[in-house]
Design a protein around this motif. Structure first.
Motif, PDB file in Angstrom:
ATOM      1  N   ASP A  32       0.714  -1.262   0.114  1.00 51.76           N
ATOM      2  CA  ASP A  32       0.072  -0.034   0.190  1.00 51.76           C
ATOM      3  C   ASP A  32       0.742   1.236   0.187  1.00 51.76           C
ATOM      4  OD1 ASP A  32      -1.688   2.334   0.883  1.00 51.76           O
ATOM      5  OD2 ASP A  32      -2.846   0.801   1.661  1.00 51.76           O
ATOM      6  N   SER A  33       0.736   2.214  -1.070  1.00 58.38           N
ATOM      7  CA  SER A  33       1.494   3.312  -1.116  1.00 58.38           C
ATOM      8  C   SER A  33       0.981   4.593  -0.417  1.00 58.38           C
ATOM      9  CB  SER A  33       2.002   3.446  -2.674  1.00 58.38           C
ATOM     10  OG  SER A  33       0.778   3.761  -3.359  1.00 58.38           O
ATOM     11  N   ARG A  34      -0.259   4.420   0.021  1.00 62.14           N
ATOM     12  CA  ARG A  34      -0.876   5.491   0.572  1.00 62.14           C
ATOM     13  C   ARG A  34      -0.164   6.141   1.897  1.00 62.14           C
ATOM     14  NH1 ARG A  34      -6.404   3.797   1.679  1.00 62.14           N
ATOM     15  NH2 ARG A  34      -5.404   2.089   2.329  1.00 62.14           N
ATOM     16  N   ASP A  35      -0.559   7.198   2.544  1.00 64.04           N
ATOM     17  CA  ASP A  35       0.041   7.860   3.664  1.00 64.04           C
ATOM     18  C   ASP A  35      -0.775   7.137   5.105  1.00 64.04           C
ATOM     19  OD1 ASP A  35      -2.624   8.977   4.220  1.00 64.04           O
ATOM     20  OD2 ASP A  35      -1.877  10.886   3.751  1.00 64.04           O
ATOM     21  N   GLN A  36      -0.270   7.324   6.054  1.00 61.43           N
ATOM     22  CA  GLN A  36      -0.582   6.564   7.269  1.00 61.43           C
ATOM     23  C   GLN A  36      -2.012   6.818   7.645  1.00 61.43           C
ATOM     24  OE1 GLN A  36       0.783   4.252   9.266  1.00 61.43           O
ATOM     25  NE2 GLN A  36       2.673   4.102   8.228  1.00 61.43           N
ATOM     26  N   HIS A  37      -2.514   7.976   7.273  1.00 62.75           N
ATOM     27  CA  HIS A  37      -4.212   8.417   7.735  1.00 62.75           C
ATOM     28  C   HIS A  37      -4.836   7.558   6.621  1.00 62.75           C
ATOM     29  CE1 HIS A  37      -2.905  11.744  10.179  1.00 62.75           C
ATOM     30  NE2 HIS A  37      -1.974  12.385   9.122  1.00 62.75           N
ATOM     31  N   ALA A  38      -4.432   7.202   5.491  1.00 58.00           N
ATOM     32  CA  ALA A  38      -5.319   6.437   4.559  1.00 58.00           C
ATOM     33  C   ALA A  38      -5.157   5.026   5.007  1.00 58.00           C
ATOM     34  CB  ALA A  38      -4.948   6.641   3.274  1.00 58.00           C
ATOM     35  N   TRP A  39      -3.987   4.704   5.375  1.00 56.69           N
ATOM     36  CA  TRP A  39      -3.551   3.147   5.868  1.00 56.69           C
ATOM     37  C   TRP A  39      -4.723   2.814   7.143  1.00 56.69           C
ATOM     38  CZ3 TRP A  39      -1.176  -1.133   4.781  1.00 56.69           C
ATOM     39  CH2 TRP A  39      -0.788  -2.264   5.930  1.00 56.69           C
ATOM     40  N   ARG A  40      -4.652   3.799   8.301  1.00 60.60           N
ATOM     41  CA  ARG A  40      -5.520   3.427   9.367  1.00 60.60           C
ATOM     42  C   ARG A  40      -7.091   3.723   8.769  1.00 60.60           C
ATOM     43  NH1 ARG A  40      -1.380   6.413  11.576  1.00 60.60           N
ATOM     44  NH2 ARG A  40      -2.368   8.552  11.493  1.00 60.60           N
ATOM     45  N   GLN A  41      -7.225   4.285   7.900  1.00 54.80           N
ATOM     46  CA  GLN A  41      -8.644   4.562   7.514  1.00 54.80           C
ATOM     47  C   GLN A  41      -9.074   3.047   6.914  1.00 54.80           C
ATOM     48  OE1 GLN A  41      -9.658   7.756   4.851  1.00 54.80           O
ATOM     49  NE2 GLN A  41     -11.100   6.510   3.792  1.00 54.80           N
ATOM     50  N   GLY A  42      -8.466   2.384   6.416  1.00 52.82           N
ATOM     51  CA  GLY A  42      -8.584   1.006   5.684  1.00 52.82           C
ATOM     52  C   GLY A  42      -7.702   0.444   4.752  1.00 52.82           C
ATOM     53  N   ARG A  43      -7.415  -0.701   4.573  1.00 52.17           N
ATOM     54  CA  ARG A  43      -6.376  -1.267   3.653  1.00 52.17           C
ATOM     55  C   ARG A  43      -6.846  -2.582   3.196  1.00 52.17           C
ATOM     56  NH1 ARG A  43      -4.953  -0.536   8.867  1.00 52.17           N
ATOM     57  NH2 ARG A  43      -4.559  -2.343  10.181  1.00 52.17           N
TER      58      ARG A  43
END
Length: 131
Positions: A32-43
């Protein structure tokens, strides 16, 4: 013909990634190349976060990258960066958006959930589109 062969050599889709992950032996690492906020939102369950693992990935193991969706080129940038380091990389087209829209499992720190498939992007009662 060469264009399509090259495209398939460098891209995969959410259905194929899901099927490979479900097999237990996907043959790649999903990143997953998104930032940490996006990662915590869902992956995607089983995915690793690029910024946490980039320096510890094994170049002998193929990598599949993803980002938000078709309107984002973060997965392409990550794939380029990793391929320059010698990794064999494919990009998951559709990204996280189409993973969610197809009703596939989503992981957060609270657990794993699964939404209903969007009838505009996936069959209503199955994961595979049959293509």
């Amino acid at each position: 013909m060469n264009f399509f062969e090259a495209k398939l050599a460098h891209q995969t889709d959410v259905s194929d990634v899901h099927t490979a992950l479900e097999s237990g032996e996907p043959g790649f690492v999903l990143v997953d190349s998104r930032d940490q906020h996006a990662w915590r939102q869902g992956r995607v369950p089983g995915a690793l976060h690029l910024r946490e693992v980039e320096d510890s990935l094994d170049p002998a193991v193929p990598v599949v990258t993803y980002c938000w969706g078709p309107g984002c080129n973060g997965a392409t940038k990550a794939a380029l960066r990793l391929s320059r380091k010698g990794f064999q990389v494919r990009e998951m087209i559709g990204g996280y958006e189409y993973w969610v829209r197809e009703g596939l499992p989503v992981r957060t720190d609270q657990g794993t959930s699964r939404g209903e498939p969007d009838r505009l992007t996936a069959p209503a009662h199955q994961v595979e589109c049959g293509c």
